[in-house]
Design an enzyme around this catalytic site. Sequence first.
Site, PDB file in Angstrom:
ATOM      1  N   ASP A  51       4.289 -32.397  10.826  1.00 55.99           N
ATOM      2  CA  ASP A  51       2.854 -32.290  10.571  1.00 55.99           C
ATOM      3  C   ASP A  51       2.576 -32.390   9.077  1.00 55.99           C
ATOM      4  O   ASP A  51       3.111 -31.619   8.281  1.00 55.99           O
ATOM      5  CB  ASP A  51       2.339 -30.944  11.101  1.00 55.99           C
ATOM      6  CG  ASP A  51       0.852 -30.770  10.876  1.00 55.99           C
ATOM      7  OD1 ASP A  51       0.080 -31.090  11.797  1.00 55.99           O
ATOM      8  OD2 ASP A  51       0.457 -30.316   9.773  1.00 55.99           O
TER       9      ASP A  51
ATOM     10  N   HIS B 242      -9.531 -33.141   9.600  1.00 63.03           N
ATOM     11  CA  HIS B 242      -8.959 -31.905   9.062  1.00 63.03           C
ATOM     12  C   HIS B 242      -9.928 -30.723   9.125  1.00 63.03           C
ATOM     13  O   HIS B 242      -9.528 -29.585   9.390  1.00 63.03           O
ATOM     14  CB  HIS B 242      -8.505 -32.133   7.616  1.00 63.03           C
ATOM     15  CG  HIS B 242      -7.381 -31.266   7.197  1.00 63.03           C
ATOM     16  ND1 HIS B 242      -6.441 -31.653   6.272  1.00 63.03           N
ATOM     17  CD2 HIS B 242      -7.017 -30.009   7.561  1.00 63.03           C
ATOM     18  CE1 HIS B 242      -5.555 -30.692   6.092  1.00 63.03           C
ATOM     19  NE2 HIS B 242      -5.893 -29.672   6.861  1.00 63.03           N
TER      20      HIS B 242
ATOM     21  N   TYR C  25      -2.397 -32.944   1.641  1.00 63.72           N
ATOM     22  CA  TYR C  25      -1.141 -32.307   1.249  1.00 63.72           C
ATOM     23  C   TYR C  25      -0.442 -33.094   0.134  1.00 63.72           C
ATOM     24  O   TYR C  25       0.443 -32.574  -0.532  1.00 63.72           O
ATOM     25  CB  TYR C  25      -0.180 -32.188   2.432  1.00 63.72           C
ATOM     26  CG  TYR C  25      -0.650 -31.318   3.565  1.00 63.72           C
ATOM     27  CD1 TYR C  25      -1.805 -30.537   3.471  1.00 63.72           C
ATOM     28  CD2 TYR C  25       0.069 -31.273   4.756  1.00 63.72           C
ATOM     29  CE1 TYR C  25      -2.225 -29.757   4.526  1.00 63.72           C
ATOM     30  CE2 TYR C  25      -0.346 -30.482   5.823  1.00 63.72           C
ATOM     31  CZ  TYR C  25      -1.493 -29.735   5.701  1.00 63.72           C
ATOM     32  OH  TYR C  25      -1.896 -28.967   6.754  1.00 63.72           O
TER      33      TYR C  25
ATOM     34  N   LYS D  73      -3.741 -36.051   8.856  1.00 62.76           N
ATOM     35  CA  LYS D  73      -5.140 -35.636   8.987  1.00 62.76           C
ATOM     36  C   LYS D  73      -6.020 -36.296   7.928  1.00 62.76           C
ATOM     37  O   LYS D  73      -5.567 -36.527   6.794  1.00 62.76           O
ATOM     38  CB  LYS D  73      -5.252 -34.117   8.851  1.00 62.76           C
ATOM     39  CG  LYS D  73      -4.261 -33.339   9.694  1.00 62.76           C
ATOM     40  CD  LYS D  73      -4.352 -31.850   9.425  1.00 62.76           C
ATOM     41  CE  LYS D  73      -3.159 -31.108  10.000  1.00 62.76           C
ATOM     42  NZ  LYS D  73      -1.931 -31.278   9.200  1.00 62.76           N
TER      43      LYS D  73
END
Length: 256
Positions: free
Chosen positions: A46, A107, A51, A76
């Site tokens: 994931d 998200h 990120y 996402k």
Amino acid sequence: MTEIPEVNLGSGIEMPMVGFGTWQLQGQLAYEATRHALQVGYRHIDTATIYRNEEQVGRAIADSGLDRADVFVTTKLPPGNAGRVSATIAESLKALRIDYVDLWLVHWPPRGRNLVPLWRDFLAVRDEGLTRAVGVSNYSVRQIDDLTEATGEKPAVNQIPWSPSRYEAGLLAAHSERGVALEGYSPLKGTRLRDRTLAEIAAKYGVTPAQVVLRWHLDIGVIVIPKSVRPERIEQNLDLFTFSLTPEETARINRL
């Protein structure tokens, strides 16, 4: 290798119920942790655009030697990218070094009136074959219903914070009734791992309180994505299949 249980998302798509979360993992650390996770048996990774580690995650998947079809990949879209759906998925696929993702999530719910238009764009990306399934993250049940009522298609998954301290029987039931898989992140955050109940159950099975919490997710039907950079903890977080909780133990944890 451990056989990880899966959730059927429809259309023949099986999602492993234990995944490796990569939030806050950056640079070489993200690469090494993801690579180790794949080496020890994780088959669900994931990540997310925000990120900023998709490149490292993609390199770890490529270097793992595993067939693409054997790794379930989630990323996402930030809600601020609602006007850049096609560009965002293209950028993610390039960074991840793959031709499609298995699950693409919104998200966070976008502001204003973009909720349904963004969902329609997600369905179009799925229909193009750039993602096998689409879902949401941090959505309320009402927002899920809005999407479904407007388009006739429900999200495959809703990824939300979940742990014993956040347990809500009604929320779990609402997702089940709608056929939306519930995926929990931050499974250990906010949980008192020194709690007497967890300690007693852990001692009974010869495991750690953290393992008890992760096993609890599986026993109540919630997908879970623990994260760690420590190799021994990465391995421990997947070592959940030598025991299962009794209904009474599950009920005790529900009340924490």
